[in-house]
Structures are given as C-alpha cells and as structure tokens.
Design a protein around this motif. Structure first.
Motif, PDB file in Angstrom:
ATOM      1  N   THR A   1       0.694  -1.070   0.018  1.00 44.81           N
ATOM      2  CA  THR A   1      -0.103   0.077  -0.160  1.00 44.81           C
ATOM      3  C   THR A   1       0.850   1.359   0.041  1.00 44.81           C
ATOM      4  OG1 THR A   1       0.062  -0.038   2.408  1.00 44.81           O
ATOM      5  CG2 THR A   1      -1.819  -1.035   1.236  1.00 44.81           C
TER       6      THR A   1
ATOM      7  N   SER B   1       1.926   7.021   1.737  1.00 47.04           N
ATOM      8  CA  SER B   1       0.909   8.118   2.029  1.00 47.04           C
ATOM      9  C   SER B   1       0.348   8.373   0.801  1.00 47.04           C
ATOM     10  CB  SER B   1       1.966   9.336   2.376  1.00 47.04           C
ATOM     11  OG  SER B   1       0.871  10.298   2.245  1.00 47.04           O
TER      12      SER B   1
ATOM     13  N   LYS C   1       5.786   1.097  10.140  1.00 52.12           N
ATOM     14  CA  LYS C   1       4.421   1.084  11.105  1.00 52.12           C
ATOM     15  C   LYS C   1       4.060   2.540  10.980  1.00 52.12           C
ATOM     16  CE  LYS C   1       2.976  -1.106  15.163  1.00 52.12           C
ATOM     17  NZ  LYS C   1       1.890   0.105  15.619  1.00 52.12           N
ATOM     18  N   GLN C   2       2.885   2.796  10.511  1.00 50.57           N
ATOM     19  CA  GLN C   2       2.515   4.144  10.774  1.00 50.57           C
ATOM     20  C   GLN C   2       2.003   4.622  12.458  1.00 50.57           C
ATOM     21  OE1 GLN C   2       2.633   5.905   7.812  1.00 50.57           O
ATOM     22  NE2 GLN C   2       1.897   4.726   6.228  1.00 50.57           N
TER      23      GLN C   2
ATOM     24  N   GLU D   1      -0.718   5.623  15.135  1.00 54.61           N
ATOM     25  CA  GLU D   1      -2.134   5.326  14.886  1.00 54.61           C
ATOM     26  C   GLU D   1      -2.977   6.663  14.647  1.00 54.61           C
ATOM     27  OE1 GLU D   1      -5.748   3.283  17.379  1.00 54.61           O
ATOM     28  OE2 GLU D   1      -3.562   3.266  18.012  1.00 54.61           O
TER      29      GLU D   1
ATOM     30  N   THR E   1      -7.968   8.736  13.063  1.00 50.29           N
ATOM     31  CA  THR E   1      -6.988   8.186  13.249  1.00 50.29           C
ATOM     32  C   THR E   1      -6.304   8.148  11.753  1.00 50.29           C
ATOM     33  OG1 THR E   1      -8.035   6.279  11.926  1.00 50.29           O
ATOM     34  CG2 THR E   1      -8.274   6.070  14.393  1.00 50.29           C
ATOM     35  N   SER E   2      -5.078   7.662  11.821  1.00 51.86           N
ATOM     36  CA  SER E   2      -4.226   7.822  10.587  1.00 51.86           C
ATOM     37  C   SER E   2      -4.852   7.256   9.466  1.00 51.86           C
ATOM     38  CB  SER E   2      -2.983   7.238  10.890  1.00 51.86           C
ATOM     39  OG  SER E   2      -2.138   8.219  11.988  1.00 51.86           O
ATOM     40  N   TRP E   3      -5.424   6.251   9.740  1.00 50.43           N
ATOM     41  CA  TRP E   3      -6.186   5.442   8.472  1.00 50.43           C
ATOM     42  C   TRP E   3      -7.218   6.425   8.098  1.00 50.43           C
ATOM     43  CZ3 TRP E   3     -11.018   3.577   7.655  1.00 50.43           C
ATOM     44  CH2 TRP E   3     -11.161   2.467   6.616  1.00 50.43           C
ATOM     45  N   GLN E   4      -8.058   6.871   8.683  1.00 49.08           N
ATOM     46  CA  GLN E   4      -8.971   7.946   8.344  1.00 49.08           C
ATOM     47  C   GLN E   4      -8.681   9.075   7.502  1.00 49.08           C
ATOM     48  OE1 GLN E   4     -10.910   8.541  12.243  1.00 49.08           O
ATOM     49  NE2 GLN E   4     -12.671   7.259  11.683  1.00 49.08           N
TER      50      GLN E   4
ATOM     51  N   GLN F   1      -5.729   8.728   5.748  1.00 48.85           N
ATOM     52  CA  GLN F   1      -5.375   8.456   4.571  1.00 48.85           C
ATOM     53  C   GLN F   1      -6.492   8.136   3.615  1.00 48.85           C
ATOM     54  OE1 GLN F   1      -1.897   7.680   3.250  1.00 48.85           O
ATOM     55  NE2 GLN F   1      -1.766   8.985   4.954  1.00 48.85           N
ATOM     56  N   GLN F   2      -7.603   7.607   4.052  1.00 44.68           N
ATOM     57  CA  GLN F   2      -8.616   7.428   3.300  1.00 44.68           C
ATOM     58  C   GLN F   2      -9.275   8.730   2.587  1.00 44.68           C
ATOM     59  OE1 GLN F   2      -8.392   4.206   3.126  1.00 44.68           O
ATOM     60  NE2 GLN F   2     -10.455   4.249   2.697  1.00 44.68           N
TER      61      GLN F   2
ATOM     62  N   ARG G   1      -7.173   9.900  -0.316  1.00 43.69           N
ATOM     63  CA  ARG G   1      -7.334   9.259  -1.533  1.00 43.69           C
ATOM     64  C   ARG G   1      -8.310   9.873  -2.369  1.00 43.69           C
ATOM     65  NH1 ARG G   1      -7.611   2.835  -0.508  1.00 43.69           N
ATOM     66  NH2 ARG G   1      -7.071   2.835  -2.509  1.00 43.69           N
TER      67      ARG G   1
END
Ligand SMILES: [Zn+2]
Length: 212
Positions: A47, A50, A101-102, A104, A180-183, A185-186, A189
């Motif tokens: 993935t 960033s 590792k990113q 959180e 969160t970092s995931w959010q 990143q979403q 995109r």
C-alpha cells in the motif's frame, strides 16, 4: 469588539497550505513532475506509504535504495539510466522490504484538520478562503483541540463570530473528531495529484476498480 477580534484568524488558501505541506513548488520538486520519473513508494504490504501527499521519491533516491537492497522494483519506466557499470530502467513503483509502521493518530496540524474536513467549510461547504473556527468560542472555554476546531471559510467564520453554532443558527456539517491515521489516509485518496503514471494506478485504485 474584543471577542470578535479574538475569533478572527488569518485566512489560509487550501492550495497554499498544500504547497507548504509539500515544501517546494512543482518546478523545484522532482517528485511533482512526471517527466522527472519519480518512483511511487509502497510499504512492504504494497500500500502507498502516504496518499496525500502521495509518497514519491526522486529517481536518484529510488535507484540508490535498490542498490542498498532496501526496496524491490515493482514496475519501471521505459527510460533508462546509463553508467559505466550498468544500464537500468528507472523504477516507477518500488516496495520497501521492511514494513514501516504508521503511528495510529496523526499530528494535530492545520493541514491535517483541512484533510479531515476534506478542504471544505463545515458550515456552508465552500472550498474557498479556508480558515479555522473554534466550534465553542474560546471566550466560552472552547479549546484548541481536534474536537473543537473545524475548517470554515472566512465569511462563515466572520458571520459566526464569538457564538456557538446553535446561537448563530449555523449547524456544523460533521461533528469534529480526532481522526486515526487510517481515516486521514482514506480522505487523502480523494485528492489524487493530477499527474499519475500508468504503472501507479494499480496500487492507488485497485479496490475502486474492483467495485466498478
Ligand atoms: Zn462557509
């Protein structure tokens, strides 16, 4: 008068913030110009490191990493580099061998607040003249935190003044949260750069294409 001045903050243009986040302009930054053959950098799970800004390395950095055995080449440009000891196609997609590792939770920065709110005023939806607003004004004890700061355009910021959204009759589109970092990143995109090499697309949009 005093409270209104307190609520007024400098106006930031989203584009300027984006530029600042990337540190350099298109001309000086080899990773922002496709003709300079930047490499898309994938984590060890393939993935992107960033999405926004997209993780790109100048070709020199990518080739150095190949020779240090830190990355695998996933795809290449047609263009080659030549040296006395080798001819090599310039990598267009590389993957780190060691997983990075990113953290959180992302840092609480202006840029990340804009990204959480998709560069959109949370009162009227405008993308222009973006700044920040304390949902609960500071003079009422509102703090400068993820949960109380939202993206607002300058006109809405002025109109709301030192009032709560309820007092001003200006409902907040989406209640602010600590993402969160995931959010983040979403959300990132949603903002692809306007230059994408064909070999990058598989790694950026494969899930979207599967849905189609
Ligand atoms: Zn607005």
């Amino acid at each position: 008068m005093h409270s209104i001045r307190e609520e007024r903050k400098p106006v930031f243009n989203a584009e300027l913030i984006e530029k600042a986040a990337r540190f350099r302009g298109v001309d000086e930054d080899p990773t922002r110009n496709l003709s300079a053959c930047p490499a898309l950098v994938l984590n060890a799970d393939y993935t992107p490191l960033s999405y926004y800004p997209l993780s790109l390395w100048p070709w020199q950095t990518a080739i150095k990493a190949v020779f240090l055995d830190r990355v695998d080449i996933v795809a290449s440009y047609e263009r080659e580099v030549h040296s006395p000891s080798l001819d090599m196609k310039i990598p267009s997609v590389i993957a780190l061998r060691q997983y990075v590792k990113q953290s959180e939770f992302p840092a609480f920065t202006r840029f990340n607040v804009f990204l959480r709110d998709r560069f959109q005023c949370q009162y009227c939806g405008s993308h222009e003249h973006l700044t920040f607003d304390h949902v609960i004004p500071r003079r009422m004890g509102g703090r400068t935190t993820w949960e109380n700061i939202i993206t607002a355009c300058a006109p809405c910021n002025m109109k709301k003044g030192g009032r709560t959204p309820r007092q001003a009759g200006m409902p907040v589109h989406q209640a602010p949260i600590r993402p969160t970092s995931w959010q983040l990143q979403q959300h990132g995109r949603l903002f692809p750069p306007n230059y994408l090499h064909e070999t990058w697309r598989d790694w950026l949009y494969w899930d979207i294409e599967l849905e189609a």
